[in-house]
Design an enzyme around this catalytic site. Structure first.
Site, PDB file in Angstrom:
ATOM      1  N   LYS A 177       0.974  -1.158  -0.039  1.00 46.52           N
ATOM      2  CA  LYS A 177       0.015   0.016  -0.030  1.00 46.52           C
ATOM      3  C   LYS A 177       0.890   1.133   0.160  1.00 46.52           C
ATOM      4  O   LYS A 177       1.434   1.518   0.858  1.00 46.52           O
ATOM      5  CB  LYS A 177      -0.700   0.061   1.053  1.00 46.52           C
ATOM      6  N   GLU A 252      10.590   1.254  10.382  1.00 43.10           N
ATOM      7  CA  GLU A 252      11.661   2.195  10.151  1.00 43.10           C
ATOM      8  C   GLU A 252      10.894   3.780  10.440  1.00 43.10           C
ATOM      9  O   GLU A 252      10.088   3.952   9.684  1.00 43.10           O
ATOM     10  CB  GLU A 252      12.181   2.220   8.595  1.00 43.10           C
ATOM     11  N   CYS A 286      14.505  10.420   6.220  1.00 48.20           N
ATOM     12  CA  CYS A 286      14.272  10.189   7.636  1.00 48.20           C
ATOM     13  C   CYS A 286      15.761  10.333   8.163  1.00 48.20           C
ATOM     14  O   CYS A 286      16.030  10.754   9.175  1.00 48.20           O
ATOM     15  CB  CYS A 286      14.249   8.793   7.816  1.00 48.20           C
ATOM     16  N   GLU A 387      11.071  15.746  15.254  1.00 45.59           N
ATOM     17  CA  GLU A 387      11.449  15.468  13.791  1.00 45.59           C
ATOM     18  C   GLU A 387      10.631  16.587  13.212  1.00 45.59           C
ATOM     19  O   GLU A 387       9.263  16.619  13.336  1.00 45.59           O
ATOM     20  CB  GLU A 387      11.001  14.175  13.387  1.00 45.59           C
TER      21      GLU A 387
HETATM   22  C1  UN1 Z   1      15.083   8.014   4.253  1.00 49.35           C
HETATM   23  O1  UN1 Z   1      15.615   8.760   4.630  1.00 49.35           O
HETATM   24  O2  UN1 Z   1      13.741   8.035   4.287  1.00 49.35           O
HETATM   25  O3  UN1 Z   1      20.357   7.287   3.039  1.00 49.35           O
HETATM   26  C2  UN1 Z   1      15.590   6.965   3.214  1.00 49.35           C
HETATM   27  C3  UN1 Z   1      19.711   8.078   2.230  1.00 49.35           C
HETATM   28  C4  UN1 Z   1      18.608   7.265   1.140  1.00 49.35           C
HETATM   29  C5  UN1 Z   1      17.713   6.612   1.746  1.00 49.35           C
HETATM   30  C6  UN1 Z   1      17.239   7.582   2.705  1.00 49.35           C
HETATM   31  N1  UN1 Z   1      19.652   6.360   0.504  1.00 49.35           N
HETATM   32  O4  UN1 Z   1      19.624   9.184   2.281  1.00 49.35           O
END
Ligand code: UN1
Length: 497
Positions: A177, A252, A286, A387
């Site tokens: 999804k 995550e 993230c 965040e």
């Molecule tokens: C994310 O931050 O949601 O390491 C993923 C990175 C990317 C993946 C990020 N290869 O910044």
């Protein structure tokens, strides 16, 4: 609205409409006049149909030799290479990040697909001696069944591929999804899988909101693994829902990533890193750098170099190759970012650049915010702790290396961190003592590669890792096998004296 913009769910190898008869729109966050697609507003019935198709397909897929599953993934990867530009152009339209970055996102999916295709000829277990004579011991990985994926909008094809490819190579079938802001990229991936011969039911996509579909995606009895990327708040609910029936969950979640700059750092390099880490993907990773902590002796110099560059970043539609930063994903995220800017000001941090929405001309059609830098941020402030997921960087200073490590760890999250220094002793000490899942030396907090484990400590994750061979541990379970060819009863721990 032209009909060719209507996209359907992909269930059991067929493109079908939701039973709801309802749809939702996917619009370009840089230009809301641009309609990217119209997607199905699905219901629990649609999800159940997809899960049942996956459960049926699993009966055969689990028995396909892993190297053969790998051959299919190689074909999918080759096709993604051919389609890279088309996927990336569409992704910039649906997600907003600049075209160089969506090409990177697609490349990450390509890398992951090749990597996991190769695993088809490895998927190593081990053989180990038995404590008894004429007995053989080994371990094999076994798939679990149906896996549900709830994926975010910030990496519209890379993150789905992190979950799909290891799950498929291990022999599982999947239902995905995608985020409602970015379903087109996953729909593209489904089309590629279909055209390259992935059997019906092995991969399925259902679009719609997590609120409406999450319950069925998690609680259907055929679902054995739920893999989720998103906020810690939602991740906690996923974890709780999975725990009742002991379903595996791989989560995550949030980050509040820090870049440490020591007084011996190469400041030009540190500024390049902070700019890319904080404002790349409009701060919507993230792994984005949202805290920058600088040794007091170089703080003024570093700040003025950084602010000067941040103020000059070209913001606009990511389809323009010269643009350096795109919009926020949607109105809600724009408002969140603007509200954190107000919070920062009220808390007494100094707004050094940016701090407002970009308006006028084409900007009015999108969700653009200026790259924003706060200085004088303290550890009590919400902009230090929470965040934001937008182009807002908080700068604080420190006196000693020990204090820098303490400040770096002063967060409930633990995804990524980095240090800029020329002192190898400090680099190694920080590598050991900063408690995150990812750590960089003289590089920004973003930029993980697909063959290393990806994930975080504390409230960022639940102990699992995506990518690399670590992902295989999420999508398979160990079976320990003992083969006794002695022809006699041998009793472990008893007959080996
Ligand atoms: C994310 O931050 O949601 O390491 C993923 C990175 C990317 C993946 C990020 N290869 O910044």
């Amino acid at each position: 609205m032209s009909d060719n913009k209507v996209q359907k769910n992909f269930i059991n190898g067929k493109w079908i409409e939701s039973k709801s008869g309802q749809t939702f729109e996917n619009r370009n966050p840089a230009d809301t006049d641009d309609l990217v697609g119209v997607f199905q507003k699905s219901t629990a019935d649609d999800v159940n149909m997809a899960i049942e198709a996956a459960a049926q397909a699993y009966k055969k897929w689990r028995l396909v030799p892993a190297p053969k599953r790998g051959e299919l993934l190689f074909k999918v990867a080759d096709r993604l290479v051919q389609e890279k530009e088309a996927i990336s152009q569409q992704m910039t339209r649906e997600m907003g990040k600049v075209i160089k970055e969506t090409r990177g996102d697609t490349q990450e999916a390509i890398d992951m697909t090749y990597y996991m295709a190769g695993e088809g000829r490895r998927l190593f277990g081990m053989t180990t001696p038995s404590e008894m004579a004429n007995k053989f011991n080994m371990t094999i990985r076994q798939p679990l069944g149906v896996c549900s994926f709830i994926t975010p909008w910030n990496f519209p094809i890379a993150i789905p591929s992190w979950k799909m490819m290891p799950a498929l190579i291990c022999g599982n079938c999947i239902v995905i999804k995608p985020a409602t802001d970015t379903p087109a990229s996953v729909a593209y991936l489904m089309k590629v899988c279909e055209e390259e011969g992935v059997p019906p039911g092995v991969v399925n996509m259902v679009t719609g909101s997590g609120g409406a579909l999450g319950d069925s995606l998690i609680n259907h009895p055929a679902v054995k693994v739920v893999s989720f990327t998103g906020s810690t708040e939602v991740g906690r609910k996923v974890s709780e829902a999975c725990s009742t029936n002991f379903k595996h969950s791989c989560l995550e979640m949030g980050g509040k990533n820090v870049q440490i700059v020591m007084d011996d750092a190469d400041l030009d390099l540190a500024v390049d890193g902070a700019l890319w880490g904080a404002f790349g993907t409009t701060g919507q990773r993230c792994t984005a750098t949202s805290r920058l902590i600088v040794h007091k002796d170089v703080a003024d110099k570093m700040t003025s170099m950084l602010v000067d560059r941040a103020a000059k970043l070209k913001v606009g539609s990511g389809l323009d190759e010269t643009v350096e930063m795109g919009p926020c994903i949607n109105q809600g995220q724009l408002e969140t970012v603007l509200s954190y800017i107000e919070i920062g000001k009220k808390e007494g941090a100094s707004l050094t650049t940016g701090g407002e929405r970009l308006t006028g001309g084409d900007y009015d059609k999108g969700f653009f915010v200026k790259p924003t830098v706060f200085t004088g941020v303290t550890q009590k402030m919400r902009i230090w702790k929470e965040e934001i997921f937008g182009p807002v960087l908080s700068i604080a200073t420190f006196d000693s290396f020990e204090q820098a490590v303490e400040m770096a760890n002063d967060t409930v999250y633990g995804l990524s961190a980095s240090i800029y220094t020329r002192d190898v002793n400090k680099a190694y000490t920080a590598m050991r003592d900063v408690y995150t899942g990812i750590f960089y030396v003289n590089a920004p907090t973003i930029g993980a590669e697909t063959h290393l484990p990806f994930g975080g400590t504390k409230e960022t994750g639940n102990g699992h890792r995506e990518a690399a061979t670590a992902a295989l541990d999420v999508f398979s379970e160990w079976k320990s096998i003992y083969v006794d060819f002695s022809g006699t009863l041998q009793r472990a721990q008893i007959d080996n004296a």
